[in-house]
Design an enzyme around this catalytic site. Structure first.
Site, PDB file in Angstrom:
ATOM      1  N   ASN A   9     -64.542  50.500  66.069  1.00  0.00           N
ATOM      2  CA  ASN A   9     -63.925  50.812  64.776  1.00  0.00           C
ATOM      3  C   ASN A   9     -64.934  51.648  63.989  1.00  0.00           C
ATOM      4  O   ASN A   9     -65.905  51.110  63.467  1.00  0.00           O
ATOM      5  CB  ASN A   9     -63.607  49.492  64.048  1.00  0.00           C
ATOM      6  CG  ASN A   9     -63.105  49.719  62.629  1.00  0.00           C
ATOM      7  OD1 ASN A   9     -62.812  50.844  62.244  1.00  0.00           O
ATOM      8  ND2 ASN A   9     -63.014  48.637  61.858  1.00  0.00           N
ATOM      9  N   TRP A  10     -64.675  52.949  63.950  1.00  0.00           N
ATOM     10  CA  TRP A  10     -65.643  53.843  63.285  1.00  0.00           C
ATOM     11  C   TRP A  10     -65.563  53.769  61.771  1.00  0.00           C
ATOM     12  O   TRP A  10     -66.375  54.337  61.074  1.00  0.00           O
ATOM     13  CB  TRP A  10     -65.416  55.288  63.751  1.00  0.00           C
ATOM     14  CG  TRP A  10     -65.886  55.569  65.152  1.00  0.00           C
ATOM     15  CD1 TRP A  10     -66.440  54.689  66.034  1.00  0.00           C
ATOM     16  CD2 TRP A  10     -65.848  56.842  65.839  1.00  0.00           C
ATOM     17  NE1 TRP A  10     -66.752  55.325  67.216  1.00  0.00           N
ATOM     18  CE2 TRP A  10     -66.393  56.651  67.127  1.00  0.00           C
ATOM     19  CE3 TRP A  10     -65.397  58.113  65.495  1.00  0.00           C
ATOM     20  CZ2 TRP A  10     -66.515  57.687  68.060  1.00  0.00           C
ATOM     21  CZ3 TRP A  10     -65.516  59.143  66.420  1.00  0.00           C
ATOM     22  CH2 TRP A  10     -66.078  58.937  67.688  1.00  0.00           C
ATOM     23  N   LYS A  11     -64.537  53.127  61.241  1.00  0.00           N
ATOM     24  CA  LYS A  11     -64.324  53.045  59.787  1.00  0.00           C
ATOM     25  C   LYS A  11     -64.344  54.455  59.178  1.00  0.00           C
ATOM     26  O   LYS A  11     -63.933  55.399  59.854  1.00  0.00           O
ATOM     27  CB  LYS A  11     -65.352  52.103  59.156  1.00  0.00           C
ATOM     28  CG  LYS A  11     -65.396  50.747  59.876  1.00  0.00           C
ATOM     29  CD  LYS A  11     -66.155  49.698  59.166  1.00  0.00           C
ATOM     30  CE  LYS A  11     -66.124  48.412  59.987  1.00  0.00           C
ATOM     31  NZ  LYS A  11     -66.747  47.297  59.312  1.00  0.00           N
ATOM     32  N   HIS A  96     -57.320  44.708  58.539  1.00  0.00           N
ATOM     33  CA  HIS A  96     -58.781  44.555  58.515  1.00  0.00           C
ATOM     34  C   HIS A  96     -59.200  44.006  57.146  1.00  0.00           C
ATOM     35  O   HIS A  96     -58.595  44.348  56.122  1.00  0.00           O
ATOM     36  CB  HIS A  96     -59.436  45.919  58.785  1.00  0.00           C
ATOM     37  CG  HIS A  96     -60.910  45.804  59.025  1.00  0.00           C
ATOM     38  ND1 HIS A  96     -61.809  45.627  58.000  1.00  0.00           N
ATOM     39  CD2 HIS A  96     -61.624  45.806  60.166  1.00  0.00           C
ATOM     40  CE1 HIS A  96     -63.034  45.534  58.513  1.00  0.00           C
ATOM     41  NE2 HIS A  96     -62.948  45.633  59.825  1.00  0.00           N
ATOM     42  N   GLU A  98     -61.470  44.759  55.212  1.00  0.00           N
ATOM     43  CA  GLU A  98     -61.793  45.788  54.208  1.00  0.00           C
ATOM     44  C   GLU A  98     -60.512  46.324  53.570  1.00  0.00           C
ATOM     45  O   GLU A  98     -60.492  46.663  52.387  1.00  0.00           O
ATOM     46  CB  GLU A  98     -62.619  46.911  54.855  1.00  0.00           C
ATOM     47  CG  GLU A  98     -64.046  46.436  55.138  1.00  0.00           C
ATOM     48  CD  GLU A  98     -64.720  47.109  56.309  1.00  0.00           C
ATOM     49  OE1 GLU A  98     -64.249  48.154  56.788  1.00  0.00           O
ATOM     50  OE2 GLU A  98     -65.754  46.569  56.770  1.00  0.00           O
ATOM     51  N   GLU A 168     -62.338  38.189  62.975  1.00  0.00           N
ATOM     52  CA  GLU A 168     -63.495  38.808  62.322  1.00  0.00           C
ATOM     53  C   GLU A 168     -63.875  37.996  61.085  1.00  0.00           C
ATOM     54  O   GLU A 168     -63.308  38.219  60.003  1.00  0.00           O
ATOM     55  CB  GLU A 168     -63.170  40.246  61.911  1.00  0.00           C
ATOM     56  CG  GLU A 168     -62.798  41.154  63.058  1.00  0.00           C
ATOM     57  CD  GLU A 168     -63.109  42.609  62.761  1.00  0.00           C
ATOM     58  OE1 GLU A 168     -63.821  43.222  63.554  1.00  0.00           O
ATOM     59  OE2 GLU A 168     -62.662  43.117  61.720  1.00  0.00           O
ATOM     60  N   GLY A 174     -70.594  43.750  59.285  1.00  0.00           N
ATOM     61  CA  GLY A 174     -71.555  44.690  58.726  1.00  0.00           C
ATOM     62  C   GLY A 174     -72.767  44.030  58.099  1.00  0.00           C
ATOM     63  O   GLY A 174     -73.526  44.669  57.383  1.00  0.00           O
ATOM     64  N   SER A 214     -70.580  42.260  63.580  1.00  0.00           N
ATOM     65  CA  SER A 214     -71.961  42.504  64.030  1.00  0.00           C
ATOM     66  C   SER A 214     -72.168  42.287  65.526  1.00  0.00           C
ATOM     67  O   SER A 214     -73.233  41.813  65.936  1.00  0.00           O
ATOM     68  CB  SER A 214     -72.953  41.664  63.212  1.00  0.00           C
ATOM     69  OG  SER A 214     -72.842  41.984  61.833  1.00  0.00           O
ATOM     70  N   GLY A 235     -67.904  47.568  64.923  1.00  0.00           N
ATOM     71  CA  GLY A 235     -68.046  48.573  63.874  1.00  0.00           C
ATOM     72  C   GLY A 235     -69.324  49.363  64.059  1.00  0.00           C
ATOM     73  O   GLY A 235     -69.395  50.308  64.842  1.00  0.00           O
ATOM     74  N   GLY A 236     -70.367  48.945  63.362  1.00  0.00           N
ATOM     75  CA  GLY A 236     -71.641  49.669  63.342  1.00  0.00           C
ATOM     76  C   GLY A 236     -72.127  50.123  64.713  1.00  0.00           C
ATOM     77  O   GLY A 236     -72.470  51.304  64.905  1.00  0.00           O
TER      78      GLY A 236
END
Ligand code: PGA
Length: 255
Positions: A9-11, A96, A98, A168, A174, A214, A235-236
């Site tokens: 997930n590149w956001k 998600h 966010e 999640e 993150g 993470s 993500g990251g």
């Protein structure tokens, strides 16, 4: 064992140039590796076409991070499921944390979006997870159950092949803090029991449950080794071709 799904997930990261560079680096690292699991990248919508082209020589699918639940119309700034499908995507992330927090998406909206996605034949990656205070109060299971029920009530068991659940925990996204393998396993088992209760075993078994929060090369092996962890939403670490390909390699080793 069913295949893992390793999803990046590149956001809101990686515009056209960066997306192309990332795909080139990833293609280079994955060339020659036989990928038996499912691998997916979800870039920002502006970069979808670039990524679809950029991964055409490796076994990687492409997904979107969000859609509207209507087909088209006066919804400035939104994109539809059919648009996403037409651009070559197979999956769409929905709900998600966010989006729930910063864009006020509630359970009802998440349900409507999920229905639109599965009706179009794409796969919805439905995100659920508790906040830190909810876990501290011991409410993690009821929070996840309510989030999941809102989705299950909007679709039917026949949609099972088009549903993936991503657990999640919000406190692990993150933050560098990860759920322990035991915490992940326990929640994944709970999610699968819930799916079995609502849909019966045969349908429930078709649904993969991913862990997100993470995940990185250093913890991927112990998380993916848990019995009910069927993959990761990353993500990251998915923005770094070396880390992401390492996680993909770890999943292959465990398959
Ligand atoms: P993270 O993000 O791996 O950076 O924690 C996961 C996600 O939000 O999907």
């Amino acid at each position: 064992m069913s295949k893992f799904l390793i999803a990046g997930n590149w956001k809101m990261n990686a515009g056209l140039e960066e997306a192309q560079n990332l795909c080139e680096e990833l293609s280079g690292r994955l060339k020659g590796i036989e990928i038996t699991n499912e691998v997916l990248i979800c870039p920002p919508s502006i970069s979808i076409s670039t990524v679809v082209k950029g991964v055409e020589n490796i076994s990687v699918k492409v997904g979107a991070q969000n859609v509207h639940f209507e087909d088209n119309g006066a919804f400035t700034g939104e994109i539809s499921t059919e648009m996403v499908k037409g651009s070559g995507c197979t999956h769409i992330i929905v709900g998600h944390s966010e989006r729930r927090e910063f864009f006020h998406e509630d359970d009802q909206t998440v349900g409507l979006k999920t229905k639109k996605i599965v009706d179009s034949g794409l796969t919805a990656i439905v995100c659920v997870g508790e906040k830190l205070d909810q876990r501290n109060n011991g409410d993690q299971e009821s929070v996840v159950m309510n989030q999941l029920d809102a989705v299950l009530n909007s679709i039917t068991r026949n949609h099972a092949p088009n549903i993936v659940v991503a657990y999640e925990p919000v406190w692990a996204i993150g933050t560098g803090e990860t759920a322990s393998p035991e915490q992940a396993q326990s929640m994944h088992l709970f999610i699968k029991s819930l799916l079995k209760e609502r849909w019966g075993s045969a349908r429930a078994d078709e649904v993969k449950v991913l862990y997100g929060g993470s995940m990185k090369p250093g913890n991927a092996e112990e998380l993916l080794s848990q019995l009910d962890v069927d993959g990761g939403l990353i993500g990251g670490a998915s923005l770094d071709a070396e880390s992401f390909s390492e996680i993909i390699t770890i999943a292959e080793k465990l398959s």
